[in-house]
Design a protein around this motif. Structure first.
Motif, mmCIF file in Angstrom:
data_model
loop_
_atom_site.group_PDB
_atom_site.id
_atom_site.type_symbol
_atom_site.label_atom_id
_atom_site.label_comp_id
_atom_site.label_asym_id
_atom_site.label_seq_id
_atom_site.Cartn_x
_atom_site.Cartn_y
_atom_site.Cartn_z
ATOM 1 N N PRO A 72 0.809 -1.228 0.000
ATOM 2 C CA PRO A 72 0.000 0.000 0.000
ATOM 3 C C PRO A 72 0.842 1.277 0.000
ATOM 4 N N LYS A 73 2.100 1.182 0.398
ATOM 5 C CA LYS A 73 2.993 2.344 0.392
ATOM 6 C C LYS A 73 3.675 2.546 -0.966
ATOM 7 N N SER A 74 3.530 1.585 -1.876
ATOM 8 C CA SER A 74 4.170 1.680 -3.192
ATOM 9 C C SER A 74 3.616 2.869 -3.970
ATOM 10 N N GLU A 75 4.494 3.486 -4.732
ATOM 11 C CA GLU A 75 4.123 4.676 -5.513
ATOM 12 C C GLU A 75 2.950 4.408 -6.455
ATOM 13 N N HIS A 76 2.911 3.241 -7.062
ATOM 14 C CA HIS A 76 1.878 2.927 -8.053
ATOM 15 C C HIS A 76 0.846 1.926 -7.528
ATOM 16 N N PHE A 77 0.642 1.912 -6.210
ATOM 17 C CA PHE A 77 -0.271 0.940 -5.615
ATOM 18 C C PHE A 77 -1.693 1.074 -6.155
ATOM 19 N N LYS A 78 -2.199 2.288 -6.286
ATOM 20 C CA LYS A 78 -3.585 2.478 -6.752
ATOM 21 C C LYS A 78 -3.781 1.924 -8.158
ATOM 22 N N GLU A 79 -2.806 2.112 -9.039
ATOM 23 C CA GLU A 79 -2.897 1.572 -10.391
ATOM 24 C C GLU A 79 -2.877 0.046 -10.355
ATOM 25 N N PHE A 80 -1.980 -0.504 -9.524
ATOM 26 C CA PHE A 80 -1.912 -1.951 -9.374
ATOM 27 C C PHE A 80 -3.250 -2.481 -8.883
ATOM 28 N N GLU A 81 -3.773 -1.870 -7.835
ATOM 29 C CA GLU A 81 -5.019 -2.319 -7.224
ATOM 30 C C GLU A 81 -6.169 -2.307 -8.234
ATOM 31 N N LYS A 82 -6.247 -1.259 -9.039
ATOM 32 C CA LYS A 82 -7.320 -1.151 -10.044
ATOM 33 C C LYS A 82 -7.193 -2.260 -11.090
ATOM 34 N N GLU A 83 -6.002 -2.438 -11.636
ATOM 35 C CA GLU A 83 -5.794 -3.456 -12.670
ATOM 36 C C GLU A 83 -5.934 -4.872 -12.104
ATOM 37 N N PHE A 84 -5.430 -5.068 -10.896
ATOM 38 C CA PHE A 84 -5.495 -6.389 -10.287
ATOM 39 C C PHE A 84 -6.932 -6.779 -9.966
ATOM 40 N N SER A 85 -7.732 -5.845 -9.484
ATOM 41 C CA SER A 85 -9.110 -6.173 -9.114
ATOM 42 C C SER A 85 -9.916 -6.646 -10.322
ATOM 43 N N GLU A 86 -9.546 -6.189 -11.492
ATOM 44 C CA GLU A 86 -10.241 -6.621 -12.709
ATOM 45 C C GLU A 86 -10.062 -8.115 -12.960
ATOM 46 N N ILE A 87 -8.882 -8.652 -12.691
ATOM 47 C CA ILE A 87 -8.674 -10.091 -12.903
ATOM 48 C C ILE A 87 -9.021 -10.899 -11.662
ATOM 49 N N ALA A 88 -8.869 -10.291 -10.487
ATOM 50 C CA ALA A 88 -9.141 -11.008 -9.236
ATOM 51 C C ALA A 88 -10.605 -11.388 -9.108
ATOM 52 N N THR A 89 -11.486 -10.582 -9.679
ATOM 53 C CA THR A 89 -12.922 -10.801 -9.507
ATOM 54 C C THR A 89 -13.566 -11.569 -10.664
ATOM 55 N N ILE A 90 -12.772 -11.991 -11.616
ATOM 56 C CA ILE A 90 -13.323 -12.807 -12.711
ATOM 57 C C ILE A 90 -13.791 -14.139 -12.134
#
Length: 125
Positions: A72-90
């Motif tokens: 969560p402290k990573s600079e690009h965490f929000k982008e990761f979270e958005k892209e990851f949630s797309e595949i995580a919820t398939i």
């Protein structure tokens, strides 16, 4: 049963604790591990690509570990979270093996039964 990728990843972690059994529990755990790993092949590949894309080099005690991580402290965490949630919820269909609750009495602890509830079913009759 229809499950999301992230649910199957959790189940895969839960079943690891009983893989060492040399009985029917171990057999069903091994089969379900194979089924879940196969179902998650592309998910794990894309997850790793996203970690590499958005992650940062892990540093412990001032020394790089050679791993790339996303926190969560990573600079690009929000982008990761958005892209990851797309595949995580398939969601997709998987055929997991089940055991009757009666078959695990005296073999699994209450804690293990609660953890593996998704792999257990009531006796039909």
């Amino acid at each position: 049963m229809k499950l999301m990728n992230v649910e199957m990843e959790t189940m895969l972690g839960q079943v690891q604790s009983v893989l060492g059994h040399v009985d029917k529990v171990g057999y069903v755990a091994a089969r379900n591990t194979r089924i879940l790993n196969t179902a998650l092949t592309e998910y794990f590949q894309i997850k790793q690509e996203l970690i590499t894309k958005h992650g940062e080099k892990e540093i412990i005690d001032g020394e790089p570990t050679g791993r790339i991580v996303v926190t969560p402290k990573s600079e690009h965490f929000k982008e990761f979270e958005k892209e990851f949630s797309e595949i995580a919820t398939i969601e997709h269909e998987v055929e997991l093996m089940k055991l009757n609750y009666n078959e695990v009495i005296g073999i699994l602890s209450g804690e293990e039964i609660l953890k593996l509830d998704w792999m257990l079913e009531d006796e039909e009759g």
